[in-house]
Design an enzyme around this catalytic site. Structure first.
Site, PDB file in Angstrom:
ATOM      1  N   GLY A  69       1.061  -1.165  -0.204  1.00  0.00           N
ATOM      2  CA  GLY A  69      -0.034   0.176  -0.039  1.00  0.00           C
ATOM      3  C   GLY A  69       0.707   1.228   0.181  1.00  0.00           C
ATOM      4  O   GLY A  69       0.664   2.614  -0.652  1.00  0.00           O
ATOM      5  N   GLN A 177      -7.781   1.459   5.148  1.00  0.00           N
ATOM      6  CA  GLN A 177      -8.599   0.606   6.412  1.00  0.00           C
ATOM      7  C   GLN A 177     -10.200   0.582   6.328  1.00  0.00           C
ATOM      8  O   GLN A 177     -10.624  -0.021   6.762  1.00  0.00           O
ATOM      9  CB  GLN A 177      -8.393   2.097   7.235  1.00  0.00           C
ATOM     10  CG  GLN A 177      -7.369   2.212   8.036  1.00  0.00           C
ATOM     11  CD  GLN A 177      -6.632   1.063   9.027  1.00  0.00           C
ATOM     12  OE1 GLN A 177      -7.453   0.366   9.194  1.00  0.00           O
ATOM     13  NE2 GLN A 177      -4.965   0.768   9.096  1.00  0.00           N
ATOM     14  N   ALA A 195      -2.781  -5.438   1.216  1.00  0.00           N
ATOM     15  CA  ALA A 195      -4.023  -5.876   1.046  1.00  0.00           C
ATOM     16  C   ALA A 195      -3.888  -7.118   2.102  1.00  0.00           C
ATOM     17  O   ALA A 195      -4.960  -7.584   3.189  1.00  0.00           O
ATOM     18  CB  ALA A 195      -3.230  -7.604   0.104  1.00  0.00           C
ATOM     19  N   HIS A 196      -2.669  -6.829   3.253  1.00  0.00           N
ATOM     20  CA  HIS A 196      -2.592  -7.566   4.790  1.00  0.00           C
ATOM     21  C   HIS A 196      -3.221  -6.605   5.733  1.00  0.00           C
ATOM     22  O   HIS A 196      -3.311  -7.033   6.408  1.00  0.00           O
ATOM     23  CB  HIS A 196      -0.633  -7.156   5.076  1.00  0.00           C
ATOM     24  CG  HIS A 196      -0.596  -5.749   5.480  1.00  0.00           C
ATOM     25  ND1 HIS A 196      -0.212  -5.748   6.727  1.00  0.00           N
ATOM     26  CD2 HIS A 196      -0.574  -5.034   4.848  1.00  0.00           C
ATOM     27  CE1 HIS A 196       0.046  -4.257   7.134  1.00  0.00           C
ATOM     28  NE2 HIS A 196       0.184  -3.911   5.979  1.00  0.00           N
ATOM     29  N   CYS A 320       5.562   7.136  23.793  1.00  0.00           N
ATOM     30  CA  CYS A 320       6.933   7.859  24.452  1.00  0.00           C
ATOM     31  C   CYS A 320       8.230   7.169  25.325  1.00  0.00           C
ATOM     32  O   CYS A 320       9.002   8.424  25.006  1.00  0.00           O
ATOM     33  CB  CYS A 320       6.051   8.954  25.478  1.00  0.00           C
ATOM     34  SG  CYS A 320       4.650   9.592  24.975  1.00  0.00           S
TER      35      CYS A 320
END
Lengths: 488, 488
Positions: A69, A177, A195-196, A320
């Site tokens: 992606g 998403q 795809a994942h 953090c």
């Protein structure tokens, strides 16, 4: 051992596995070759392209497969910008895009282009009217995710696409998403996904470019995938990607309803179970499987570790204490609390009992982290700021101190208590602030000296949650001074 | 159904399949995450990196995985050029590199850099002394394949690496064709390869950059793979790639000897079985599994089709009737015949009986194509040009006609027969030349007018094979006139 981080990567869907296995023996040859192994590979590739295009809602010859992606985003943005070079060099992105889109925007700036980063409301959504107003004569490309990866908020893609169309500007939608749940509505020009995220294998992204969109592929280029994705095609994985997209789509409506109910439970119950929590993201216009909340006085990475020990794999937009000392750009753009941030993203098939168990485990885990950090004892939040879901509205003003205020509330104010939190990492500055606020007279101020980037986000967020007034920040001899006025 | 095109893509090795299956359930999560699924994925990735680095002959932290060999080449060249920008902007490549290297060189030129393309001998090898002499003060990077993908010739990498080292210039070796057989000897600085060439899965390349090599990764960049390969890692495929590389290495010595003997049979027997054939590439310094030959008066694509019908999957560097009307850049650089070109590249485990059967089928297939094309009846080649393997020596001079010769042999020569082959594709111009040469008096010339790019290569090659003299070429009103003097 529940895995609740589908938004990072989903476990391989059984259909993906089957399709991968079935095509390993047929899909290894070069599809450009004319002999039978090549022809078989080509047939598989063509069929996968048809299936994926059908799911995306475009023509097969508008869709190419990329190695990820991320690569689809980079190729798509670069190709669209180059294709529209004559129109101008202005690029619009939302400030809450995936890092690949923001990286591409940075590359464009480094190359001399200009970028507008659209702010978002406290929900994480862009304002479509503001987006439309940002379109210019020289805007070459606009980008907007279909839904946010960290908080699940759906973006007003159809409205923005309409405005783009009216302005003659192509819109690239990062649908990473949302593609599992359905095609992206509206007149987008380019679309990317990986795809994942939907249970397909790693190693496959897709880039759709609608006919009529000016597009000039940028290097590296070869003869593969219409010149839009160089390198040998990964056909078994492509077949598995297309097959699993079809499979998740077949289950999508039912599964969306089920997961939405499960995430709604988390949204509703976490603020009741855990004190000093802010659930973030749009409560309604959101993806079914994602819910994100932030816990005051908690270090996100330690909390993740505790949850992992209890068997839950979740993610955090704020780590953090890890390598990256800055809080998530998404939470920052939303102006919400970043400390103790937890994203729960349920995969297809997530089990209700696991969600219930998570809700059982979470309060103890948060309390444990708070205790270790020496956080103040939880107190009920004041009425005006109680709402666990700030549904909308702009982020609180947190810029530099206004000049007129600095005399009264700034550096030289004689009543200012100074809290030195220099060198302390999130959430410690906020914990110390919470501890000293009782020593400040009502109406008085405290100046928190801090050099952790997260303080800029978390001190205003703390003020909002605790009903105190955040005055602003000003440069200090070391780090920054964040000024807070006690109001109650 | 024998598959003899391993140099394009090798069938999946059984170990790759096993490793892929075994890691599908463990390798789908994000290796950057700290929860157990992420840690498991990270462990698999780290182990694969160790194994691959061991096979390459570098340290694990010098090696990253990319989505393909092509992407490794592009990232490697771009990163090395940028890292050495202060040294200069001169790039050296051989003229017979894989197209990805040549594309990267073109990109560098388009970006204002300069490129030297090293010529090769008729064997396909660069001259290491000439390569060393091409290194300049401002040379940022030198590239040389370990072995050629079309003819199998091994390049003098160790010598060139020595010269590069002495000059302080990094050498990038594209080891795509040789890595299965062993590590690349010599002091290279960068190395690239792609797993599907050694029986690994598609979707995995590798890029090694030795410590101390100046390297500035170019966009797109993210936090993955040391910032050298953006996009979500394809871990199951990476595991399979590393495991299969180890597996083929374990068999390499034995299999190399076996395949070398089989390709030697083809090298030796094809010229005896098929008239008017030139076997190309170095007969000794070559890869074990590749043998390439060209057949006069044959259209390569038609021959491939005939061989496919007979059950053999082979490749051709010359597909005159396909989309790409230009002959292979490798054959052109070598100055050898491109028409009727066939590359046989045996995969690991190729069966002897299949090779024998190929040698049985080939003569009839070639004869059939020649008959269809109306090729002249084969005649024994004249003694001086008979050798099936021109072991070395520069390509025949085939530039424009020398000025001194043009009066006697060129355009205005009164004795010149003119053969109009305009609009005819390879191998028709050569076939017509062969038919009319008998009408030319010995000592006289024929001017072949042609506009097919392959004629520039094939007419001189025909002259050499048939013992006629190639005089040179000159522009004509349409296309180009290729002048041939009959000498026998």
């Amino acid at each position: 051992m529940p895995y609740f981080d589908a938004a990072s990567s989903a476990p391989l869907h059984p259909v993906a596995r089957q399709a991968l296995l079935a095509s390993l023996d047929e899909g290894w040859a070069d599809p450009a070759r004319l002999y039978r192994e090549g022809r078989r590979a080509r047939l598989l590739l063509d069929a996968a392209r048809e299936a994926a295009a059908d799911a995306v809602g475009c023509r097969a010859d508008e869709l190419v497969f990329t190695p990820s992606g991320t690569r689809a985003v980079h190729s798509g943005i670069a190709g669209a910008l180059a294709g529209r070079r004559r129109a101008g060099r202005h690029l619009i992105v939302s400030s809450v895009e995936h890092s690949s889109v923001l990286h591409a925007a940075e590359a464009h700036e480094a190359d001399g282009g200009t970028v507008t980063r659209m702010p978002v409301a406290r929900t994480g959504a862009v304002d479509p009217a503001a987006y439309a107003a940002a379109l210019r004569e020289d805007t070459a490309l606009a980008c907007l995710q279909s839904a946010n990866h960290e908080v699940g908020t759906e973006q007003p893609v159809a409205e923005v696409a309409g405005a783009c169309r009216a302005a003659g500007v192509p819109l690239l939608v990062d649908a990473a998403q949302s593609l599992a749940w359905g095609p992206v509505a509206g007149g987008w020009s380019l679309l990317t996904a990986g795809a994942h995220k939907w249970g397909g294998p790693s190693g496959v992204g897709l880039l759709a470019v609608r006919k009529g969109t000016r597009f000039a592929p940028q290097r590296p280029v070869d003869e593969r995938e219409s010149g839009r994705a160089a390198g040998f095609e990964n056909i078994p994985a492509i077949v598995a990607a297309a097959a699993s997209l079809r499979a998740v789509r077949a289950e999508a409506a039912q599964e969306a309803a089920r997961l939405r109910e499960l995430t709604e439970r988390i949204r509703a119950r976490v603020p009741a179970l855990v004190p000093d929590v802010e659930v973030v993201g749009d409560p309604v216009r959101r993806l079914p499987g994602i819910v994100t909340f932030s816990c005051l006085y908690v270090d996100g990475e330690t909390l993740l570790h505790e949850l992992d020990r209890a068997g839950f794999s979740v993610s955090s937009g704020s780590s953090c204490t890890s390598d990256t000392l800055t809080p998530s750009h998404v939470l920052r753009a939303m102006g919400v609390l970043s400390e103790g941030n937890v994203r729960v993203s349920l995969p297809f098939g997530a089990v209700e009992a696991d969600v219930e168990r998570f809700l059982e485990v979470l309060p103890g885990a948060v309390a444990g982290v708070r205790e270790k950090l020496g956080a103040p004892t939880p107190t009920p939040a004041p009425a005006p700021a109680t709402g666990p879901v700030p549904a909308s509205g702009p982020a609180p003003a947190s810029g530099p101190l206004p000049a007129t205020a600095s005399g009264a509330e700034g550096e030289g104010a004689p009543d200012a208590l100074v809290l030195d939190a220099l060198g302390k990492l999130c959430p410690l500055p906020v914990i110390e602030l919470a501890k000293v606020i009782g020593e400040v007279p009502v109406g008085g101020t405290v100046r928190v000296l801090a050099d952790d980037e997260a303080a800029r986000l978390d001190i205003p967020a703390w003020c909002e949650m605790r009903g105190q007034r955040y005055v602003g920040e000003e440069p200090a001899a070391k780090g920054t001074a964040f000024v807070v006025r006690r109001t109650r």
